[in-house]
Every structure is written in structure tokens, then in C-alpha cells.
Design a protein around this motif. Structure first.
Motif, PDB file in Angstrom:
ATOM      1  N   LYS A   1       0.826  -1.213   0.000  1.00 22.36           N
ATOM      2  CA  LYS A   1       0.000   0.000   0.000  1.00 22.36           C
ATOM      3  C   LYS A   1       0.862   1.266   0.000  1.00 22.36           C
ATOM      4  CE  LYS A   1      -3.452   2.710   2.356  1.00 22.36           C
ATOM      5  NZ  LYS A   1      -4.818   2.678   2.860  1.00 22.36           N
ATOM      6  N   TYR A   2       1.888   1.290   0.842  1.00 28.80           N
ATOM      7  CA  TYR A   2       2.664   2.522   0.994  1.00 28.80           C
ATOM      8  C   TYR A   2       3.922   2.590   0.151  1.00 28.80           C
ATOM      9  CZ  TYR A   2      -0.583   3.272   4.786  1.00 28.80           C
ATOM     10  OH  TYR A   2      -1.733   3.439   5.497  1.00 28.80           O
ATOM     11  N   LEU A   3       4.394   1.429  -0.313  1.00 27.25           N
ATOM     12  CA  LEU A   3       5.663   1.447  -1.047  1.00 27.25           C
ATOM     13  C   LEU A   3       5.539   0.877  -2.458  1.00 27.25           C
ATOM     14  CD1 LEU A   3       7.967   0.283   1.884  1.00 27.25           C
ATOM     15  CD2 LEU A   3       7.755   2.604   0.982  1.00 27.25           C
ATOM     16  N   GLY A   4       4.390   0.312  -2.759  1.00 32.19           N
ATOM     17  CA  GLY A   4       4.207  -0.260  -4.086  1.00 32.19           C
ATOM     18  C   GLY A   4       4.410  -1.755  -4.101  1.00 32.19           C
ATOM     19  N   ASP A   5       4.069  -2.381  -5.213  1.00 34.27           N
ATOM     20  CA  ASP A   5       4.157  -3.840  -5.315  1.00 34.27           C
ATOM     21  C   ASP A   5       5.595  -4.324  -5.251  1.00 34.27           C
ATOM     22  OD1 ASP A   5       1.453  -3.900  -5.507  1.00 34.27           O
ATOM     23  OD2 ASP A   5       1.387  -4.152  -7.676  1.00 34.27           O
ATOM     24  N   THR A   6       6.508  -3.480  -5.716  1.00 36.89           N
ATOM     25  CA  THR A   6       7.928  -3.791  -5.586  1.00 36.89           C
ATOM     26  C   THR A   6       8.630  -2.576  -4.997  1.00 36.89           C
ATOM     27  OG1 THR A   6       7.872  -5.237  -7.531  1.00 36.89           O
ATOM     28  CG2 THR A   6      10.019  -4.467  -6.817  1.00 36.89           C
ATOM     29  N   PHE A   7       9.387  -2.794  -3.961  1.00 36.06           N
ATOM     30  CA  PHE A   7      10.114  -1.669  -3.354  1.00 36.06           C
ATOM     31  C   PHE A   7      11.552  -2.070  -3.045  1.00 36.06           C
ATOM     32  CE2 PHE A   7       9.669  -3.303   0.975  1.00 36.06           C
ATOM     33  CZ  PHE A   7       8.516  -4.081   0.882  1.00 36.06           C
ATOM     34  N   ASP A   8      12.331  -1.096  -2.575  1.00 37.62           N
ATOM     35  CA  ASP A   8      13.781  -1.289  -2.508  1.00 37.62           C
ATOM     36  C   ASP A   8      14.263  -2.216  -1.395  1.00 37.62           C
ATOM     37  OD1 ASP A   8      14.687   0.630  -4.637  1.00 37.62           O
ATOM     38  OD2 ASP A   8      13.534   1.998  -3.375  1.00 37.62           O
ATOM     39  N   ILE A   9      13.971  -1.830  -0.153  1.00 46.14           N
ATOM     40  CA  ILE A   9      14.584  -2.536   0.979  1.00 46.14           C
ATOM     41  C   ILE A   9      13.516  -3.049   1.931  1.00 46.14           C
ATOM     42  CG2 ILE A   9      16.065  -2.279   3.020  1.00 46.14           C
ATOM     43  CD1 ILE A   9      17.553  -0.044   1.500  1.00 46.14           C
ATOM     44  N   HIS A  10      13.656  -4.303   2.311  1.00 48.32           N
ATOM     45  CA  HIS A  10      12.814  -4.829   3.385  1.00 48.32           C
ATOM     46  C   HIS A  10      13.737  -5.386   4.450  1.00 48.32           C
ATOM     47  CE1 HIS A  10       8.880  -6.839   4.683  1.00 48.32           C
ATOM     48  NE2 HIS A  10       9.748  -6.986   5.659  1.00 48.32           N
ATOM     49  N   GLY A  11      13.517  -4.978   5.677  1.00 54.18           N
ATOM     50  CA  GLY A  11      14.401  -5.414   6.746  1.00 54.18           C
ATOM     51  C   GLY A  11      13.666  -6.028   7.908  1.00 54.18           C
ATOM     52  N   GLY A  12      14.459  -6.639   8.760  1.00 55.72           N
ATOM     53  CA  GLY A  12      13.925  -7.226   9.982  1.00 55.72           C
ATOM     54  C   GLY A  12      15.001  -8.090  10.625  1.00 55.72           C
ATOM     55  N   GLY A  13      14.659  -8.661  11.736  1.00 53.16           N
ATOM     56  CA  GLY A  13      15.610  -9.530  12.412  1.00 53.16           C
ATOM     57  C   GLY A  13      15.767 -10.848  11.673  1.00 53.16           C
ATOM     58  N   MET A  14      16.893 -11.468  11.854  1.00 60.02           N
ATOM     59  CA  MET A  14      17.174 -12.734  11.174  1.00 60.02           C
ATOM     60  C   MET A  14      16.166 -13.826  11.515  1.00 60.02           C
ATOM     61  SD  MET A  14      21.183 -13.484  11.044  1.00 60.02           S
ATOM     62  CE  MET A  14      22.165 -12.574   9.865  1.00 60.02           C
ATOM     63  N   ASP A  15      15.602 -13.723  12.702  1.00 58.50           N
ATOM     64  CA  ASP A  15      14.649 -14.757  13.111  1.00 58.50           C
ATOM     65  C   ASP A  15      13.351 -14.707  12.298  1.00 58.50           C
ATOM     66  OD1 ASP A  15      14.132 -12.326  14.202  1.00 58.50           O
ATOM     67  OD2 ASP A  15      13.578 -13.056  16.172  1.00 58.50           O
ATOM     68  N   LEU A  16      13.150 -13.629  11.575  1.00 61.60           N
ATOM     69  CA  LEU A  16      11.937 -13.529  10.761  1.00 61.60           C
ATOM     70  C   LEU A  16      12.124 -14.092   9.359  1.00 61.60           C
ATOM     71  CD1 LEU A  16      10.662  -9.957  11.683  1.00 61.60           C
ATOM     72  CD2 LEU A  16      10.060 -12.140  12.693  1.00 61.60           C
ATOM     73  N   GLN A  17      13.385 -14.324   9.034  1.00 58.84           N
ATOM     74  CA  GLN A  17      13.729 -14.716   7.664  1.00 58.84           C
ATOM     75  C   GLN A  17      13.010 -15.989   7.199  1.00 58.84           C
ATOM     76  OE1 GLN A  17      17.980 -14.752   7.317  1.00 58.84           O
ATOM     77  NE2 GLN A  17      17.930 -16.048   5.521  1.00 58.84           N
ATOM     78  N   ALA A  18      13.113 -17.038   7.983  1.00 58.84           N
ATOM     79  CA  ALA A  18      12.654 -18.342   7.517  1.00 58.84           C
ATOM     80  C   ALA A  18      11.136 -18.439   7.379  1.00 58.84           C
ATOM     81  CB  ALA A  18      13.155 -19.434   8.462  1.00 58.84           C
ATOM     82  N   THR A  19      10.423 -17.845   8.278  1.00 62.23           N
ATOM     83  CA  THR A  19       8.971 -17.998   8.239  1.00 62.23           C
ATOM     84  C   THR A  19       8.262 -16.736   7.772  1.00 62.23           C
ATOM     85  OG1 THR A  19       9.193 -19.518  10.102  1.00 62.23           O
ATOM     86  CG2 THR A  19       6.981 -18.744   9.576  1.00 62.23           C
ATOM     87  N   HIS A  20       8.402 -15.680   8.542  1.00 64.08           N
ATOM     88  CA  HIS A  20       7.629 -14.476   8.277  1.00 64.08           C
ATOM     89  C   HIS A  20       7.953 -13.878   6.903  1.00 64.08           C
ATOM     90  CE1 HIS A  20       5.247 -10.978   9.087  1.00 64.08           C
ATOM     91  NE2 HIS A  20       6.282 -10.168   9.052  1.00 64.08           N
ATOM     92  N   HIS A  21       9.202 -13.679   6.632  1.00 67.88           N
ATOM     93  CA  HIS A  21       9.574 -13.055   5.365  1.00 67.88           C
ATOM     94  C   HIS A  21       9.369 -13.984   4.177  1.00 67.88           C
ATOM     95  CE1 HIS A  21      12.159  -9.960   7.727  1.00 67.88           C
ATOM     96  NE2 HIS A  21      10.882  -9.665   7.732  1.00 67.88           N
TER      97      HIS A  21
END
Length: 489
Positions: free
Chosen positions: A232-252
RNA sequence: GGUCGCGUGGCCGAGCGGCUAGGCAGAGGUCUGCAAAACCUCGUACAGCAGUUCGAAUCUGCUCGCGACCUCCA
């Protein structure tokens, strides 16, 4: 100087030159906190890391839209898409409305972020504020055939999705490997496949937080909010998505799947993951119970802490490590950082008093280039800090008269420190030590000491200094005869 | 068990084929009435073993140890 910025992309597992989708603009999304309890320090590290990244991008002149969500609904206790909502559970425990829980911990979160001197994101959307967007997205995913409904709950069909897209790409895993490691489905499970996850969850009658949807009353699954709000705020494709490593496997991983299933586009160009915080080598986490709260760290009121450490000292401590390395908390390490931080800030104060000469004995331009090189290499603050200490050495030497600096180099050095220490690393001088009464008393006491020194009555002058030291006040006689004093926490 | 990552001097922590960061602590020195601070000098570290190379902390293999994810977590 290298002016190309390189960012380590989790997707490719290597550093890539950063080229924004739209020249001069950067869209960045960071998974924010789930506000059902106090933020702990591990969360803070991630947000401080991305604050640094945000600040550096701004410093480079990018116009950045930084979106960091607040999860205030839909986060379940377990992974099985059943059981209590975290907010509802906490609400029952504290005898409050779920939204009172949300309000309480959102405010607390912001207080802590302010203490750490992080900048506010451009937009801080909440899950409950974007139920419609989430429902719309789920509808599209259903229409596109990547989801199915069972008894008012909508599940994402991972195996179907994986036929067209590499589901495990973020963690470099094959679906078969993932499947091989899941638990057996028990008879009760509504899911078609063990990896399937809920997009929308049917609410039971007693459920406190629920919204109407095409599938009945319910609430959104945890992952869908980030997909809905980021697009909604950054578009269907955007530059950077971040978060903690623990989110990588499931959430992201699930975020990517949802977005692709909806838009048929990869949502993110650069995935960035910050590493974990450990305490005595063990990951600090809510479940392990080894985390201290920011407040406890500041006051030192925790069994693992010898003393309190100021927010800026902690921030500096984090800057001494690269964001992709684990950071181990220990009293020794914290105390070392405290001294280093004070050394840096003392030098910054000195910088304003420095006198220019007609010649320069130090290479300020190289120093400056090294600072940019460090930051352009995937935001390497550890190297940046090392370079800045080279600057500290120069400042102290010029002050002592063993080195000289020209006016123009001095200006460059001042700007360099201001840019990197204040603007980019987000460090600020600690609140000034004194107040009116203390300042007045100190002036009096120190003037008596100076008098006794003039009379060579060193017994008296040393007594004053030693007594003050007991009160954690350090007295320094400068070469020019002035006397400085500081609190030593 | 599967996938991935890591092991650097007393501590923390960069580097990731040759130039051997930085902070803290320690030793010596300069300065100082003495301190403190600052500055200078020093310690010559890369888990172990084998290999590739003119050259390895950096590459490869094996061994040992630690951790993350696969279960809610930033």
C-alpha cells in the motif's frame, strides 16, 4: 572516494551495489514490534540498526520513505493457527481491553525508541488500521488460486505456490527439505499441507478482536499485514525490506509468497537481516527469559548487570559491531564501550575549541574517504568507529600542540564528526551533568582548591580532589590552568 | 536429523589471499607538585590438522567446539 553503496542482500547471499528502483528515492519497510509486552533489547538492536541505515541513506541525499509497522492484532501464541491471540491473552491477564494493551505498549515502545535517539519512520501503520487492505489482498490470492478456505479460515497453499515460485528462496531451501522436517499433520488439522499458513483466521465467539470478512468474523494471519501495508505505501515492488534474522525463515518467506501470489511480482529488491543479540553467548529472547528491558539496562536494576548504562552508551556499543554479526552483552564489554563513547564525545567537544594553523600535519581527506568507504561497504559501523578514533587522536594531538591543522581541514573535520557521529550514528552528547546549584557549589569548591594549590598547600587540594572522586566527580587540571570536572557514572 | 553461519591477542570486535583496524584492560615512557586526561612505544592474535599458493587469519578438505533457523520471538 567510493560513492557506490553496497548492501548485503539475503536473497543473493552477497553484497550488491545499491541501485534504487526510482532514482534518488528509496522505499524501505521494516517489520516493527508486536505490542503486547515491553520491547526488549533485541528488538531495539534491530530498530537501531535500521535507524542507522535510514540515517545514512538520508545523509547520502536519498529521499527515503521508511515504513515500520506496529503489529497490534493477529499474532497467535503458537504456529498452528489456533489458540489465543497474544493481545487477547495479555488483555485477560491484565484485565484490560486488547486495545488498551496495544496503546500501553505502543507508547512504551516509542519512549524507548526516543531514548535511543532513533528517528521516527515516515509511516508507522498498524495491522488493525489495515484490515480492509488485508482482506482485499486475501481475496486476490484466493482468486489467483493460491489459497483455500476451510470453515471460515483461509490458508495459503504453499505446495501449489511452490510449483511456480521458489518458496524457500530466502533461506536457500528446497520445499522437499522443508517438508521433510515438518511435524506430521494430526487428524484435526484443516490444512491441506503442513507448510500452509493462515491468511485469515476464523474467530470463535469469545474472541475479543475480530472483524467481518467474506469468510465470516475473524482476524488476519500474522504475515499478511506486512504484505498488505508494504504494498500500500511502497508499491508492489520496493527497494529494501528489513527485519531480524529470526523472521527470515517464516515471516519473510511467507511475505514473499503472499505478495507474489497476489501481484505476480517479487515484492522486494534488497532483503536485509540484522543479527541477534546474545547474553553470555545465548540469544536474548522473550521465551528464554534472559532478556533485560531497556529500562533495566539504563538503571542497572537487573541481576545480570553491575551498573546502569546510558542509552547513548548502549547505542555506541551497538555501533561498534556490524549489524550482521551477533552482539554479545556483558558488563565488561559495556564498560569498555562506555569509556570509548566518552572519549569520542570529549574529543567532539574539544573540536570546537581547536585552533587552526597555517599548515596541516594530518590527512583529513583520507580520513573522510575512509569513513565513507566503511559505510558504503554494507554500513560497516565497526570500521567507521575505528576511523573516527583516528580522528580523535588527531583532535587530541592538535589540542596538545603536537600536530597542526589548517582552517579548511578543521572545517572538514568538524563537518565529518558532525555528519557521522551526530547525523549518521545518531549519537548525542549526554545530558549536561550539572544544574545551577551543583555548578555553583563546584565553582566554589574548585576555587578553594585552586587557592590552596597556589599556596602549595597540596594536602588540602588533594583532599578536595579525593573527596570529590568518592562522589564520582572527576577533577582535571588542564595545562592552561583551567579546571574541569565531570560526573563519572 | 536437515539448512545455514561462526570460532581472531586478557575482554569486545573489524578484516576475509601479501600492506597484519579500532575500543577497553595491561606494561614502559613524555607531561604534571601529585593525579587525571592526552600523546608515544610495546605485547606480534587469528580453534586444530592437512592441502592449494611464491605467500593464508583470509581459499579447499577434514576434525573439534559454538550458535541460528526448521516451533512464538527483532
Amino acid at each position: 572516494m567510493t560513492n557506490k553503496l553496497f548492501i548485503y542482500n539475503t536473497l543473493s547471499r552477497q553484497k550488491e551495489e545499491f541501485i534504487p528502483l526510482h532514482e534518488n528515492f528509496v522505499g524501505m519497510y521494516v517489520c516493527g514490534p508486536t505490542v503486547y509486552s515491553d520491547v526488549h533489547l533485541g528488538n531495539c538492536r534491530t530498530f537501531i540498526s535500521f535507524d542507522l541505515i535510514y540515517r545514512y541513506l538520508l545523509h547520502l541525499g536519498f529521499k527515503v520513505r521508511y515504513v515500520r509497522n506496529i503489529t497490534d492484532a493477529g499474532h497467535l501464541e503458537g504456529d498452528r493457527d489456533e489458540g489465543d491471540d497474544k493481545f487477547a491473552k495479555k488483555a485477560k491477564l491484565e484485565q484490560l481491553e486488547p486495545m488498551e494493551i496495544v496503546q500501553k505498549y505502543s507508547l512504551g515502545f516509542h519512549d524507548v525508541m526516543r531514548a535511543f535517539n532513533t528517528m521516527s519512520p515516515s509511516i508507522e501503520p498498524t495491522a488493525t488500521g489495515h484490515i480492509c487492505e488485508q482482506i482485499e489482498m486475501i481475496k486476490v490470492i484466493l482468486t489467483n488460486g493460491y489459497a483455500y478456505e476451510v470453515n471460515g479460515t483461509v490458508y495459503f497453499d504453499v505446495e501449489k505456490y511452490n510449483k511456480e515460485y521458489p518458496y524457500g528462496q530466502l533461506t536457500n531451501r528446497q520445499l522437499d527439505d522443508l517438508l521433510a522436517n515438518t511435524r506430521e499433520l494430526d487428524g484435526q488439522d484443516e490444512k491441506h499441507g503442513p507448510l500452509d499458513f493462515a491468511l485469515w483466521i476464523n474467530a470463535k465467539a469469545e474472541h475479543l478482536m475480530k472483524w467481518p470478512s467474506p469468510w465470516g468474523w475473524g482476524f488476519p494471519g500474522w504475515h499478511i499485514e506486512c504484505s498488505a501495508m508494504s504494498s500500500k505505501y511502497l508499491g508492489d515492488t520496493f527497494d529494501i525490506h528489513g527485519g531480524g534474522m529470526d523472521l527470515q525463515a517464516t515471516h519473510h518467506t511467507n511475505e514473499i509468497a503472499q505478495s507474489q501470489a497476489c501481484n505476480h511480482k517479487a515484492p522486494v529488491k534488497y532483503w536485509m537481516h540484522t543479527n541477534m543479540l546474545t547474553v553470555n553467548g545465548v540469544r536474548m529472547s522473550k521465551s528464554a527469559g534472559n532478556g533485560f528491558l531497556p529500562g533495566e539496562l539504563f538503571t542497572g536494576n537487573h541481576r545480570l548487570l553491575d551498573k546502569g548504562y546510558s542509552p547513548m552508551c548502549v547505542r555506541f556499543f551497538m555501533m561498534q559491531t556490524h549489524y550482521r554479526s551477533t552482539l554479545d552483552f556483558s558488563n565488561e564489554a559495556l564498560q569498555a564501550s562506555e569509556k570509548g563513547y566518552r572519549k569520542l564525545m570529549t574529543a567532539m567537544e574539544l573540536l570546537d575549541k581547536l585552533k587552526a594553523s597555517s599548515t596541516t600535519t594530518s590527512d583529513i581527506i583520507t580520513l573522510k574517504n575512509n569513513c565513507y568507504e566503511a559505510m558504503n561497504d554494507d554500513f560497516n559501523t565497526a570500521v567507521l568507529v575505528a576511523q573516527l578514533f583516528e580522528g580523535v587522536r588527531i583532535i587530541n594531538s592538535v589540542n596538545a600542540g603536537s600536530e597542526t591543522i589548517t582552517a579548511s581541514d578543521l572545517d572538514t573535520l568538524k563537518k565529518l564528526f558532525n555528519d557521522f557521529v551526530i547525523d549518521v550514528m545518531g549519537l548525542m552528547p549526554e545530558a549536561s551533568a550539572g544544574n545551577g546549584i551543583a555548578d555553583g557549589l563546584m565553582d566554589l569548591v574548585l576555587s578553594i582548591r585552586t587557592e590552596s594549590k597556589t599556596k602549595k598547600d597540596f594536602a588540602t587540594s588533594d583532599k578536595i580532589r579525593d573527596s570529590l572522586k568518592q562522589l564520582k566527580i572527576a577533577v582535571k587540571d588542564e595545562k592552561d590552568g583551567t579546571v574541569n570536572w565531570t560526573y563519572e557514572g
